[in-house]
Design a protein around this motif. Structure first.
Motif, short mmCIF file in Angstrom:
data_model
loop_
_atom_site.label_atom_id
_atom_site.label_comp_id
_atom_site.label_asym_id
_atom_site.label_seq_id
_atom_site.Cartn_x
_atom_site.Cartn_y
_atom_site.Cartn_z
N TYR A 98 0.84 -1.06 0.01
CA TYR A 98 -0.04 0.06 0.06
C TYR A 98 0.95 1.16 0.09
O TYR A 98 0.60 2.28 -0.83
CB TYR A 98 -0.81 0.00 1.05
CG TYR A 98 -1.77 1.15 1.52
CD1 TYR A 98 -2.96 1.29 1.02
CD2 TYR A 98 -1.12 2.33 2.09
CE1 TYR A 98 -3.82 2.50 1.45
CE2 TYR A 98 -1.75 3.57 2.29
CZ TYR A 98 -3.43 3.56 2.02
OH TYR A 98 -3.98 4.44 2.18
N TYR A 99 1.78 1.13 0.82
CA TYR A 99 2.77 2.39 0.95
C TYR A 99 3.40 2.65 -0.18
O TYR A 99 3.80 3.72 -0.83
CB TYR A 99 3.71 2.43 2.18
CG TYR A 99 3.22 2.24 3.56
CD1 TYR A 99 2.08 3.10 3.74
CD2 TYR A 99 3.76 1.47 4.54
CE1 TYR A 99 1.58 3.37 5.15
CE2 TYR A 99 3.07 1.63 5.64
CZ TYR A 99 2.16 2.17 6.33
OH TYR A 99 1.52 2.28 7.27
N GLU B 13 2.63 1.46 -3.51
CA GLU B 13 1.74 2.05 -4.59
C GLU B 13 1.59 3.43 -4.42
O GLU B 13 1.29 4.16 -5.65
CB GLU B 13 0.61 1.00 -4.38
CG GLU B 13 0.84 -0.32 -4.98
CD GLU B 13 -0.22 -1.31 -4.63
OE1 GLU B 13 -1.30 -0.67 -3.84
OE2 GLU B 13 -0.01 -2.48 -4.55
N ARG B 14 1.35 3.97 -3.23
CA ARG B 14 0.92 5.30 -2.98
C ARG B 14 2.14 6.42 -2.92
O ARG B 14 1.85 7.49 -2.71
CB ARG B 14 -0.20 5.52 -1.87
CG ARG B 14 -1.49 5.28 -2.33
CD ARG B 14 -2.32 4.55 -1.13
NE ARG B 14 -3.59 4.12 -1.66
CZ ARG B 14 -3.46 2.80 -1.86
NH1 ARG B 14 -2.76 1.91 -1.94
NH2 ARG B 14 -4.75 2.29 -2.48
N ASN B 15 3.17 5.87 -3.11
CA ASN B 15 4.45 6.53 -3.19
C ASN B 15 4.75 7.14 -1.87
O ASN B 15 5.44 8.23 -1.75
CB ASN B 15 4.46 7.68 -4.47
CG ASN B 15 5.77 8.10 -4.81
OD1 ASN B 15 6.74 7.34 -4.69
ND2 ASN B 15 6.04 9.25 -5.28
N ILE B 16 4.33 6.40 -0.77
CA ILE B 16 4.41 6.88 0.69
C ILE B 16 5.87 6.64 1.00
O ILE B 16 6.61 7.34 1.90
CB ILE B 16 3.22 6.65 1.33
CG1 ILE B 16 2.01 7.15 1.17
CG2 ILE B 16 3.74 6.72 3.18
CD1 ILE B 16 0.78 6.42 1.74
#
Lengths: 187, 187
Positions: free
Chosen positions: A34-35, A37-40
């Protein structure tokens, strides 16, 4: 058209608690995806260290015929978040009153000290009593250095750790806690 | 007592060029151990990612009976240096005129972009023509983005890379080059 109650109920619970019962490693891997994919953040579980003894060659490539597991000397997860180096170990215990310290290898304890010396962010993620706590590396070392106990009591996590709430997406939003502890609450 | 010339010569060369002929991975692993022992940096080669198919249990622990190599999606080495996240890939080629780009997986190229986005230090270490060059990740991506070529010519390393000198201890002092490029020459 009406459905029997139990089917409706089941569907609802699948949606709301899809991650319930998943083990800690899977929850963290999903959160890390998740992190990413969202560039976090860029945080990955390191491959399990394996000593390879025998291989043979096939048309599709090399296949390993014999290998063994090696003891890790660093922690399971590492990566990059907000320009900082981050590393942590994840463990779950079925013990209700304490977290046995034999879960963390002596080499890993030394490594935690070194990461702190080099100005990295380092912590443990421990699932105990069905709750997930983040315990800062320095706080963990304080416990080790100040006591001869073979396990960390559950109360130590409640008092000195930070609860990571399980949710849908990401299933374990541990970086929210990292923001609070290491970045002064800003995200 | 006199020794024949060739024996004296051999001894000298063992002392002076003990690392000569060692492969790039070994040179880097020795250098990383040197950095860790002297509390300079914490940089490790990631274990080779392996998919485990079968295991059996012995009195000494689990033994793997079947496994396969997975394609890496990150780079081989990562760690912590001077408070910064650092990651790199090491490759050697026997080609004399160029470095074939199929040595770097498409996933790894994407990953290099992400590390730059997240403010990490990222580069390649390439041994070509018996010389070892550090090529900054951004400079590598510039080449990829500006050309359709399937390989990086040797001259590109000479012009845009940084030579890492082989010495005794550590055998490849690549952090000296990292100091120059990423920390403005201070160490």
């Amino acid at each position: 058209m009406q459905y029997p109650n139990n089917i409706v109920k089941k569907k609802t619970s699948t949606v709301s608690y899809g991650n319930r019962g998943m083990d800690l490693e899977n929850l963290l891997n999903l959160s890390n995806s998740y992190y990413e994919e969202r560039n976090i953040a860029l945080i990955f579980k390191k491959p399990t260290p394996v000593g390879i003894v025998d291989v043979h060659y096939t048309t599709k490539g090399k296949v390993i015929d014999k290998a063994y597991f090696k003891a890790p000397s660093t922690l399971d997860y590492n990566g990059l978040y907000r320009g900082k180096y981050i590393e942590f170990e994840a463990k779950e215990t079925k013990m209700k009153t304490s977290f046995p310290l034999h879960n963390i290898h002596p080499h890993q304890i030394k490594h935690i000290r070194k990461v702190i010396d080099h100005d990295g962010i380092v912590f443990l993620v421990v699932k105990i009593q069905q709750l997930v706590y983040l315990l800062d590396g320095q706080v963990f070392l304080s416990f080790i250095d100040q006591t001869k106990r073979q396990s960390i009591p559950y109360s130590y996590f409640v008092e000195h750790g930070h609860l990571i709430k399980e949710k849908i997406d990401p299933p374990l939003d541990y970086l929210k806690v990292v923001d609070q502890i290491y970045f002064g609450g800003n995200s």
